[in-house]
Design an enzyme around this catalytic site. Structure first.
Site, mmCIF file in Angstrom:
data_model
loop_
_atom_site.group_PDB
_atom_site.id
_atom_site.type_symbol
_atom_site.label_atom_id
_atom_site.label_comp_id
_atom_site.label_asym_id
_atom_site.label_seq_id
_atom_site.Cartn_x
_atom_site.Cartn_y
_atom_site.Cartn_z
ATOM 1 N N TYR A 109 27.453 -2.681 -13.817
ATOM 2 C CA TYR A 109 27.487 -2.272 -12.807
ATOM 3 C C TYR A 109 28.760 -3.679 -11.801
ATOM 4 O O TYR A 109 28.261 -4.804 -12.809
ATOM 5 C CB TYR A 109 26.423 -2.988 -12.314
ATOM 6 C CG TYR A 109 26.314 -3.091 -11.096
ATOM 7 C CD1 TYR A 109 25.633 -2.357 -9.807
ATOM 8 C CD2 TYR A 109 26.580 -4.587 -10.137
ATOM 9 C CE1 TYR A 109 25.787 -2.583 -8.970
ATOM 10 C CE2 TYR A 109 26.630 -4.523 -9.467
ATOM 11 C CZ TYR A 109 25.850 -3.793 -8.353
ATOM 12 O OH TYR A 109 25.932 -4.122 -6.935
ATOM 13 N N GLU A 197 30.519 -0.346 -3.522
ATOM 14 C CA GLU A 197 30.077 -0.847 -5.544
ATOM 15 C C GLU A 197 29.921 0.428 -6.459
ATOM 16 O O GLU A 197 30.433 1.582 -5.502
ATOM 17 C CB GLU A 197 27.748 0.217 -5.499
ATOM 18 C CG GLU A 197 27.043 -1.055 -4.908
ATOM 19 C CD GLU A 197 25.488 -0.792 -5.092
ATOM 20 O OE1 GLU A 197 25.021 -1.172 -5.311
ATOM 21 O OE2 GLU A 197 25.678 0.579 -4.990
#
Ligand code: ADP
Ligand code: MG
Length: 386
Positions: A109, A197
């Site tokens: 992530y 993101e």
């Protein structure tokens, strides 16, 4: 403003953040052609909606031939996709991204956001890609590495290295990893983003770092500096009522409750939402018609509130200052002529021209419940909703 994954990936490419080969398609035939152009033996068809969690909802599917890509695209286009992030009503799929299907060795992530408390950007990394970062932050905060960026200095080299080592990238990929953080920060800062993101950032079987997913949210207040980005807006993805409100420069945000509110001034709007909560009910929206509201804007605001099928009652809470109470009252009466008001309405007016305002409402033979203070309004909302 949010944009689609395929658009975010185009921006990633411009900023030298590597992404898989792929392109957007709006019909099945086009999807098949894109697969042929990309080549290879596996493709992934991804629904383009402004919500994540698509993998879990059937919005990311693998296909083994260009014909199967076309077939999958055909099934996906037009369908209503429900994911953990869309809410139960789901979103209609109008475009798909066809891209190379990659063998994944590792998923990370990576993100950039604004830290409001520290008033600076924060870069975030974790070895646990794929899953929701919010859940991870709650259950295992130590699994997340954060670096706060001094806006006067920019992202320092040692910070990028801390992020890369913190998320546990193979030593051979440290350079590629720090490069991605540097580019991510450059994109975040230069385009005035609220959120970027990459979930997941992957290591491929061929040992390459790639952004497999891409999410970007821009700061609306800075969009005037980036006129070109406005073309990326997809109004189909916006809430119909919010879109309508923005056309009339009304500050409207749809919420989950059932008491519609109309207020002048953001502070009064916040206080009014508290008041509704105190009365044991939940606001259906935030609506600030602003200080300079015209009769037309008030009328429109009222129509928008009534356009929300969840609304079971309305509270109008106006403190007449620049917006006079008589203008507000006229707007409400005008709106009532245009749209059938089939829910009870509590009105609390005070301030400039309050007498005129109240008498306009009284003369209108519309059935308003008049409150003469905030406390009285709370009591009447409680009665109205019980
Ligand atoms: P979402 O976050 O909306 O679920 P992602 O783009 O993150 O969508 O995709 C979900 C999962 O699907 C990824 O974690 C990855 O495992 C897989 N996936 C996505 N794109 C590809 C691709 N091009 N090749 C192989 N697997 C993929
Ligand atoms: Mg994802």
């Amino acid at each position: 403003m949010k944009i689609h994954e395929y658009q975010a990936k185009e921006l990633f490419s411009e900023f030298n953040i590597p992404v898989p080969p792929g392109a957007v398609a709006r019909d099945a035939e086009e999807a098949g052609k894109i697969a042929e152009q990309i080549g290879g033996s596996r493709w992934v068809v991804k629904a383009q909606i402004h919500a994540g969690g698509r993998g879990k909802g059937g919005g990311v599917r693998v296909a083994e031939t260009p014909a199967a890509v076309a077939e999958t695209a055909k099934e996906m286009l037009g369908m209503t996709l429900v994911t953990p992030q869309t809410g139960p009503q789901g979103r209609q799929v109008r475009a798909v991204l066809v891209e190379q299907g990659l063998g994944i060795k590792q998923e990370f992530y990576v993100g950039a956001a604004v830290d409001r408390a520290r008033q600076c950007p924060v870069l975030i990394a974790s070895a646990e890609g794929g899953m929701g970062i919010e859940e991870l932050a709650a259950s295992r905060p130590e699994a997340i590495v954060r670096e706060w960026v001094d806006v006067g200095v920019g992202l320092a080299g040692f910070q990028a290295r801390k992020l890369v080592f913190g998320m546990g990238i193979d030593v051979g990929l440290v350079r590629a990893g720090t490069g991605i953080f540097a580019q991510l920060h450059r994109l975040f800062e230069s385009l005035d983003c609220m959120l970027v993101e990459i979930n997941p950032l992957i290591v491929t079987q061929g040992n390459q770092l790639l952004a497999l997913d891409a999410k970007i949210e821009f700061d609306d207040n800075a969009l005037y500096r980036h006129k070109a980005l406005l073309e990326l807006e997809d109004t189909e993805e916006q809430d119909r009522l919010e879109l309508e409100a923005s056309r009339y420069r009304l500050n409207y945000i749809r919420l989950e409750g059932d008491v519609g509110i109309m207020v002048n001034g953001a502070g009064l709007a916040m206080a009014t939402m508290d008041l509704i909560k105190q009365a044991g009910a939940r606001p259906a929206n935030f609506l600030d018609v602003g200080g300079g509201a015209t009769t037309e804007m008030v009328t429109k605001g009222f129509e928008i509130i009534l356009g929300d099928k969840n609304v079971r009652g309305i509270l109008i809470n106006i403190f007449g200052g620049i917006l006079r109470c008589d203008v507000l009252a006229n707007g409400v009466v005008e709106a009532a002529k245009k749209v059938a008001i089939n829910v009870p309405v509590v009105v609390r007016l005070d301030g400039t021209n309050v007498k005129e305002g109240r008498s306009i409402l009284a003369r209108s033979d519309l059935d308003f419940i008049v409150a003469d203070s905030m406390a009285d309004a709370a009591a009447k909302v409680r009665q109205m909703m019980s």
